[in-house]
Design an enzyme around this catalytic site. Structure first.
Site, PDB file in Angstrom:
ATOM      1  N   THR A 176     -26.422 -15.901 103.757  1.00  0.00           N
ATOM      2  CA  THR A 176     -24.982 -15.829 103.535  1.00  0.00           C
ATOM      3  C   THR A 176     -24.514 -14.377 103.634  1.00  0.00           C
ATOM      4  O   THR A 176     -25.290 -13.465 103.371  1.00  0.00           O
ATOM      5  CB  THR A 176     -24.697 -16.387 102.125  1.00  0.00           C
ATOM      6  OG1 THR A 176     -24.858 -17.789 102.183  1.00  0.00           O
ATOM      7  CG2 THR A 176     -23.335 -16.038 101.595  1.00  0.00           C
ATOM      8  N   ARG A 204     -21.657 -31.277 100.935  1.00  0.00           N
ATOM      9  CA  ARG A 204     -22.131 -30.431  99.830  1.00  0.00           C
ATOM     10  C   ARG A 204     -21.333 -29.113  99.821  1.00  0.00           C
ATOM     11  O   ARG A 204     -21.108 -28.496 100.851  1.00  0.00           O
ATOM     12  CB  ARG A 204     -23.619 -30.146 100.012  1.00  0.00           C
ATOM     13  CG  ARG A 204     -24.234 -29.205  98.961  1.00  0.00           C
ATOM     14  CD  ARG A 204     -24.319 -27.771  99.453  1.00  0.00           C
ATOM     15  NE  ARG A 204     -25.022 -26.904  98.508  1.00  0.00           N
ATOM     16  CZ  ARG A 204     -25.128 -25.592  98.655  1.00  0.00           C
ATOM     17  NH1 ARG A 204     -24.599 -24.993  99.703  1.00  0.00           N
ATOM     18  NH2 ARG A 204     -25.747 -24.855  97.756  1.00  0.00           N
ATOM     19  N   VAL A 205     -20.906 -28.706  98.651  1.00  0.00           N
ATOM     20  CA  VAL A 205     -20.187 -27.434  98.519  1.00  0.00           C
ATOM     21  C   VAL A 205     -21.020 -26.492  97.662  1.00  0.00           C
ATOM     22  O   VAL A 205     -21.455 -26.874  96.565  1.00  0.00           O
ATOM     23  CB  VAL A 205     -18.791 -27.642  97.881  1.00  0.00           C
ATOM     24  CG1 VAL A 205     -18.075 -26.307  97.701  1.00  0.00           C
ATOM     25  CG2 VAL A 205     -17.950 -28.586  98.730  1.00  0.00           C
ATOM     26  N   GLY A 206     -21.237 -25.288  98.154  1.00  0.00           N
ATOM     27  CA  GLY A 206     -22.009 -24.296  97.397  1.00  0.00           C
ATOM     28  C   GLY A 206     -21.118 -23.417  96.547  1.00  0.00           C
ATOM     29  O   GLY A 206     -19.947 -23.736  96.293  1.00  0.00           O
ATOM     30  N   ASP A 207     -21.692 -22.304  96.115  1.00  0.00           N
ATOM     31  CA  ASP A 207     -20.965 -21.406  95.212  1.00  0.00           C
ATOM     32  C   ASP A 207     -19.999 -20.476  95.926  1.00  0.00           C
ATOM     33  O   ASP A 207     -19.013 -20.031  95.336  1.00  0.00           O
ATOM     34  CB  ASP A 207     -21.964 -20.538  94.437  1.00  0.00           C
ATOM     35  CG  ASP A 207     -22.809 -19.690  95.389  1.00  0.00           C
ATOM     36  OD1 ASP A 207     -23.356 -20.251  96.361  1.00  0.00           O
ATOM     37  OD2 ASP A 207     -22.899 -18.465  95.177  1.00  0.00           O
ATOM     38  N   THR A 227     -25.123 -14.339  96.581  1.00  0.00           N
ATOM     39  CA  THR A 227     -25.882 -15.119  97.561  1.00  0.00           C
ATOM     40  C   THR A 227     -27.131 -15.654  96.888  1.00  0.00           C
ATOM     41  O   THR A 227     -27.752 -14.981  96.075  1.00  0.00           O
ATOM     42  CB  THR A 227     -26.260 -14.274  98.789  1.00  0.00           C
ATOM     43  OG1 THR A 227     -27.066 -15.083  99.655  1.00  0.00           O
ATOM     44  CG2 THR A 227     -27.026 -13.016  98.422  1.00  0.00           C
ATOM     45  N   GLY A 228     -27.470 -16.889  97.218  1.00  0.00           N
ATOM     46  CA  GLY A 228     -28.643 -17.497  96.608  1.00  0.00           C
ATOM     47  C   GLY A 228     -28.463 -18.993  96.531  1.00  0.00           C
ATOM     48  O   GLY A 228     -27.615 -19.566  97.230  1.00  0.00           O
ATOM     49  N   GLY A 230     -26.942 -21.882  95.565  1.00  0.00           N
ATOM     50  CA  GLY A 230     -25.578 -21.993  95.073  1.00  0.00           C
ATOM     51  C   GLY A 230     -25.368 -22.828  93.837  1.00  0.00           C
ATOM     52  O   GLY A 230     -24.521 -22.499  92.996  1.00  0.00           O
TER      53      GLY A 230
HETATM   54  N1  ASP Z   1     -25.093 -19.445  98.145  1.00  0.00           N
HETATM   55  C1  ASP Z   1     -25.086 -20.169  99.388  1.00  0.00           C
HETATM   56  C2  ASP Z   1     -24.941 -21.636  99.093  1.00  0.00           C
HETATM   57  O1  ASP Z   1     -25.569 -22.123  98.180  1.00  0.00           O
HETATM   58  C3  ASP Z   1     -26.314 -19.963 100.191  1.00  0.00           C
HETATM   59  C4  ASP Z   1     -26.673 -18.538 100.462  1.00  0.00           C
HETATM   60  O2  ASP Z   1     -26.368 -17.663  99.661  1.00  0.00           O
HETATM   61  O3  ASP Z   1     -27.272 -18.267 101.506  1.00  0.00           O
HETATM   62  O4  ASP Z   1     -24.241 -22.299  99.820  1.00  0.00           O
END
Ligand code: ASP
Length: 320
Positions: A176, A204-207, A227-228, A230
């Site tokens: 990300t 799906r929705v991430g953070d 990033t991580g 989510g």
């Molecule tokens: N945080 C992002 C998500 O979970 C993924 C990422 O950071 O690469 O959608």
């Protein structure tokens, strides 16, 4: 590295965090450095021209979205169905204005759509077909799915489907992109853009597009882009928690970031990291995993780009 500290920063960027090794990167390590450096240079030019923090971060993030190396825009990871669904958010710290989009399938630069929602609509968040329609209605740049899907992402999806894992992006690294910046008036802003996680369920929705989870900015405290994995960043309201610790707990940016990333997130099993910046140019990059694509440019034009442990990066001056 737990936390890397920056002073006199104008712009801090990330291109994802996770378990990253030199062996995995091979010859691509230089390519990552080059794209991160170019994004910082563009952001620095925007700062020098006296543009706003929102201009600086969207300039840098658009550049990263256009690179197939990162999991945002071109090069986004694929859903289980083999499609691209992109999320992005922008927040301005001077007035807490925010714009966010999720499940975009056609926007070339999702971060510009999030910015448009913030500046030109009465809404904060648009999702799915409605968000795609907003892109078309406002004649924002569009591409077909084949523009976003790279052979490398297709291969990652094939591998993950074969292993049956509904999992993180390849090799547990995320990719990300995000940026935090301060302009010459002391205004700060945050932006995050992502394709999400490889093999995710469609919808799906991430953070990243959740204000307060993956993205947050408030001039009184800090601007944060995460990033991580989510789901954990949503559950800890990661970005807003860092700001709250500064505002209500009088913690330093460094201590607040470490408490959330290296304690709260880690205890739940949430791997990843954040970048954050305050209006006085104090910045951090904090991770609870082995690496993060990251970089910073200072007021004097010093650019630092790194992937691995603290101090492993390269400094150069671009002020000219
Ligand atoms: N945080 C992002 C998500 O979970 C993924 C990422 O950071 O690469 O959608």
């Amino acid at each position: 590295m737990a936390t890397e500290n920056y002073t006199n920063a104008v712009l801090v960027i990330h291109g994802g965090a996770g378990i990253i090794t030199r062996e995995q990167l091979g010859e691509r390590e230089q390519d990552f450095h080059d794209v991160l450096s170019a994004a910082l240079s563009r952001g620095y030019d925007a700062w020098k021209a006296g543009l706003s923090a929102v201009d600086i971060i969207t300039t840098a993030v658009s550049h990263l979205e256009d690179s197939p190396l990162f999991n945002a825009g071109c090069g986004s990871v694929l859903t289980h169905m083999g499609t691209v669904e992109m999320d992005a958010a922008v927040m301005r710290g001077s007035d807490l204005a925010a714009g966010s989009v999720t499940q975009l399938t056609t926007a070339r630069n999702p971060i510009m759509v999030a910015r448009h929602v913030m500046e030109c609509s009465p809404f904060v968040m648009l999702a799915g077909a409605g968000a795609d329609q907003y892109v078309a209605e406002n004649t924002l740049a569009q591409e077909t799915q084949s523009y976003f899907i790279t052979p490398a992402r297709q291969q990652q999806l094939d591998q993950q489907r074969a292993s049956g894992s509904i999992s993180l992006s390849e090799d547990n690294k995320f990719g990300t992109v995000g940026a935090v910046a301060v302009d010459d008036r002391g205004g700060i802003a945050a932006a995050t853009s992502t394709g999400g996680m490889t093999n995710k369920h469609y919808g799906r929705v991430g953070d990243s597009p959740i204000i307060g989870a993956g993205t947050y900015a408030d001039n009184r405290t800090c601007a944060v882009s995460a990033t991580g994995h989510g789901e954990y960043f949503i559950r800890t309201t990661c970005a807003a928690s860092i700001a709250a610790r500064i505002r209500w707990g009088s913690q330093s940016l460094h201590d607040a970031s470490e408490a959330v990333v290296c304690d709260e997130l880690l205890k739940l099993g949430g791997s990843g990291g954040i970048i954050a910046l305050q209006s006085d140019g104090t910045g951090v990059a904090t991770i609870n995993c082995s690496g993060m694509y990251r970089g910073v440019v200072t007021t004097s034009g010093d650019v630092y780009v790194a992937i691995f442990e603290s101090g492993s990066g390269i400094w150069k001056n671009i002020a000219g």
